[in-house]
Design a protein around this motif. Structure first.
Motif, mmCIF file in Angstrom:
data_model
loop_
_atom_site.group_PDB
_atom_site.id
_atom_site.type_symbol
_atom_site.label_atom_id
_atom_site.label_comp_id
_atom_site.label_asym_id
_atom_site.label_seq_id
_atom_site.Cartn_x
_atom_site.Cartn_y
_atom_site.Cartn_z
ATOM 1 N N TRP A 197 6.204 -0.380 -5.641
ATOM 2 C CA TRP A 197 6.682 -0.855 -4.338
ATOM 3 C C TRP A 197 5.614 -1.733 -3.685
ATOM 4 O O TRP A 197 4.417 -1.522 -3.878
ATOM 5 C CB TRP A 197 7.036 0.317 -3.420
ATOM 6 N N GLU A 198 6.073 -2.713 -2.945
ATOM 7 C CA GLU A 198 5.207 -3.499 -2.064
ATOM 8 C C GLU A 198 5.888 -3.525 -0.702
ATOM 9 O O GLU A 198 7.005 -4.021 -0.570
ATOM 10 C CB GLU A 198 5.003 -4.913 -2.603
ATOM 11 N N ILE A 199 5.207 -2.969 0.296
ATOM 12 C CA ILE A 199 5.769 -2.802 1.629
ATOM 13 C C ILE A 199 4.812 -3.413 2.641
ATOM 14 O O ILE A 199 3.669 -2.967 2.765
ATOM 15 C CB ILE A 199 6.010 -1.307 1.933
ATOM 16 N N ASP A 200 5.273 -4.420 3.350
ATOM 17 C CA ASP A 200 4.420 -5.178 4.259
ATOM 18 C C ASP A 200 4.507 -4.643 5.687
ATOM 19 O O ASP A 200 5.577 -4.697 6.314
ATOM 20 C CB ASP A 200 4.830 -6.653 4.259
ATOM 21 N N LEU A 201 3.387 -4.129 6.201
ATOM 22 C CA LEU A 201 3.275 -3.744 7.595
ATOM 23 C C LEU A 201 2.611 -4.869 8.373
ATOM 24 O O LEU A 201 2.238 -5.892 7.787
ATOM 25 C CB LEU A 201 2.489 -2.442 7.732
ATOM 26 N N GLN A 202 2.438 -4.689 9.671
ATOM 27 C CA GLN A 202 1.872 -5.762 10.479
ATOM 28 C C GLN A 202 0.459 -6.131 10.037
ATOM 29 O O GLN A 202 0.102 -7.309 9.995
ATOM 30 C CB GLN A 202 1.867 -5.365 11.962
ATOM 31 N N GLU A 203 -0.339 -5.132 9.671
ATOM 32 C CA GLU A 203 -1.756 -5.395 9.426
ATOM 33 C C GLU A 203 -2.191 -5.191 7.985
ATOM 34 O O GLU A 203 -3.347 -5.442 7.651
ATOM 35 C CB GLU A 203 -2.594 -4.492 10.344
#
Length: 502
Positions: free
Chosen positions: A274-280
């Motif tokens: 998985w690759e999950i993009d958060l704000q930072e």
């Protein structure tokens, strides 16, 4: 007359404990406090904080709890999620990696036929994916756009959406909101449980004794309360879903990269990443079959896939129990969250299962002494929900044509563990998947529309003579393209939508 429900004690914090506390407090104590709700959590036991993506229905939970969406997203570092981009789940074709997109949105055909029938009957461009015609979310994802327009209200968007969020920060945020709403928060580790048969009389934490009408087990995979009450209560799904371990790695964004408004799930030799993009930051993880890889091998495969050296970032290794309880409600104890069961995180169903569990519990828990048929009903419904989700996750694997490892050869045969799915797959060779094929299912978040995106993304296409005229199908295509153009014009780029939260 039933004895009123005077006290509920929840053991365990994190997302499961605090979502449960927040919902039950709002349900039982709205307007007038009738039920004391206490949550006990230990400072010594960490929270599993890598399940960072959600399905779209979690918006309705947050909205029902009266949470401010912008505040929620700021507090949890959240971004928007319009779907999942699957990569490499089948063999490459003409040197191009297999790929498809699974969104949350409904498929509304502007023509006389449903979207699937129109697509199969049309003279479509060679290599066009099913999701590329009538799916606005695909268009937005490709352009890096959010689901939000400048005028979208809280929990509203051009298309349905979920979130990417920091699970640890979510637990802290929900804890603050629950305590502000009147939930009692106690710190302590359970060191003794008083039992009377299959009923908990009290629990002891650091010298304090807690009695309660109802105890809720939110202690994660340890299932601290439930395993004391009933033996032989676990049913494993690992024969069908062998990915039982994960290694996670949180990393800063490379270069000038910005958060993507979708989850990416890329298949590797023994599982998927998985690759999950958060704000930072970006959360990454490899979900794999622990019978085929060691921890060090899995971490090496993940780092190689990401192009990350061994000394960059600290990897977190996780053991997962894939399956669920037979009885979710035993005596006066109910299991919610990981203590009740877990389906591997491929479709981000962790928070969704908590949401379903606590909503269902509220309608069943109508007093201090609950009749056995009500407890049995709760367990039956929860088993149905888990079985339906198991079937949907198997669908992602069993249609593969990959045969490069024993793992993929095994999961290609996994439909045999779901007779209902085998029957449906045989049917869907001859007709499109439609609403009535899935009517009566328990896991309402995944309907025939979700099945179609996975089925057709994995190349399981029905064979039937074309219907209608090419002129009709061309008109559908033109209207879909016009809708996609309008969606792009109306929505904010993802970075701009995130800036608007402040």
């Amino acid at each position: 007359m039933k004895t009123p429900l005077s006290r509920i004690t929840i053991v365990g914090g994190g997302s499961a404990g605090w979502m449960t506390a927040l919902y039950l407090n709002r349900y039982y104590n709205s307007g007038e406090k009738r039920t004391a709700i206490t949550l006990i959590e230990s400072e010594d036991i960490g929270t599993i904080g890598v399940g960072e993506a959600t399905v779209h229905s979690i918006r309705f939970f947050f909205a029902a709890m009266g949470l401010d969406e912008a505040e929620l997203m700021r507090e949890t570092g959240a971004t928007y999620k319009t779907g999942i981009r699957f990569r490499n789940w089948k063999k490459p074709v003409d040197g191009k990696m297999h790929e498809y997109f699974h969104p949350f949105e409904e498929q509304r055909s502007p023509g006389p036929f449903d979207m699937a029938t129109s697509w199969f009957s049309s003279d479509r461009p060679q290599g066009e994916r099913y999701d590329e015609l009538g799916c606005l979310s695909t268009t937005l994802a490709n352009a890096g756009h959010s689901p939000k327009s400048p005028t979208s209200g809280p929990y509203q968007g051009i298309v349905p959406y979920g979130y990417h969020l920091d699970a640890v920060r979510l637990g802290r945020y929900l804890r603050r909101k629950a305590v502000e709403a009147g939930v009692e928060h106690r710190l302590g580790t359970v060191d003794k449980i008083e039992l009377d048969g299959e009923r908990i009389q009290a629990i002891h934490c650091g010298g304090a004794r807690f009695e309660s009408d109802i105890f809720i087990d939110c202690t994660g995979f340890r299932s601290l309360l439930m395993r004391q009450l009933k033996t032989d209560n676990w049913q494993s799904f690992e024969d069908a879903l062998p990915c039982n371990k994960a290694v996670a790695l949180q990393l800063p964004y490379p270069g000038d990269a910005t958060p993507r408004p979708y989850t990416q799930a890329t298949a590797l030799p023994h599982g998927w990443v998985w690759e999950i993009d958060l704000q930072e930051r970006r959360g990454n993880g490899y979900v794999y079959d622990g019978k085929r890889l060691t921890r060090s091998q899995a971490e090496a495969e993940l780092r190689q896939h990401l192009g990350v050296p061994a000394d960059m970032g600290k990897a977190l290794h996780l053991e997962m129990k894939i399956g669920c309880l037979k009885s979710f409600w035993v005596g006066n104890c109910i299991a919610i969250g990981l203590s009740g069961g877990f389906i591997e995180p491929l479709e981000s169903t962790g928070l969704h299962l908590i949401n379903l569990s606590v909503r269902l519990l509220a309608t069943h828990l109508n007093g201090a002494d609950v009749a056995q048929p009500v407890k049995d009903s709760y367990s039956r419904l929860m088993n149905g929900i888990y079985d339906d989700l198991k079937r949907f996750i198997i669908l992602h694997y069993c249609l593969t044509d990959r045969d490069d490892t024993e793992f993929w050869r095994q999961v290609a045969q996994s439909a045999k563990h779901s007779p209902r799915l085998e029957q449906d797959l045989a049917l869907w060779q001859h007709k499109v998947c439609e609403f009535m094929d899935q009517a009566g299912s328990y896991a309402t978040v995944f309907t025939d529309e979700n099945y179609r995106f996975v089925l057709y993304g994995m190349g399981h296409w029905p064979q039937f003579p074309p219907l209608g005229s090419q002129a009709q199908h061309q008109a559908v295509r033109q209207q879909c393209q016009a809708r996609a153009k309008m969606a792009l014009e109306q929505t904010l780029p993802h970075p701009a939508a995130l800036r608007a939260l402040n």
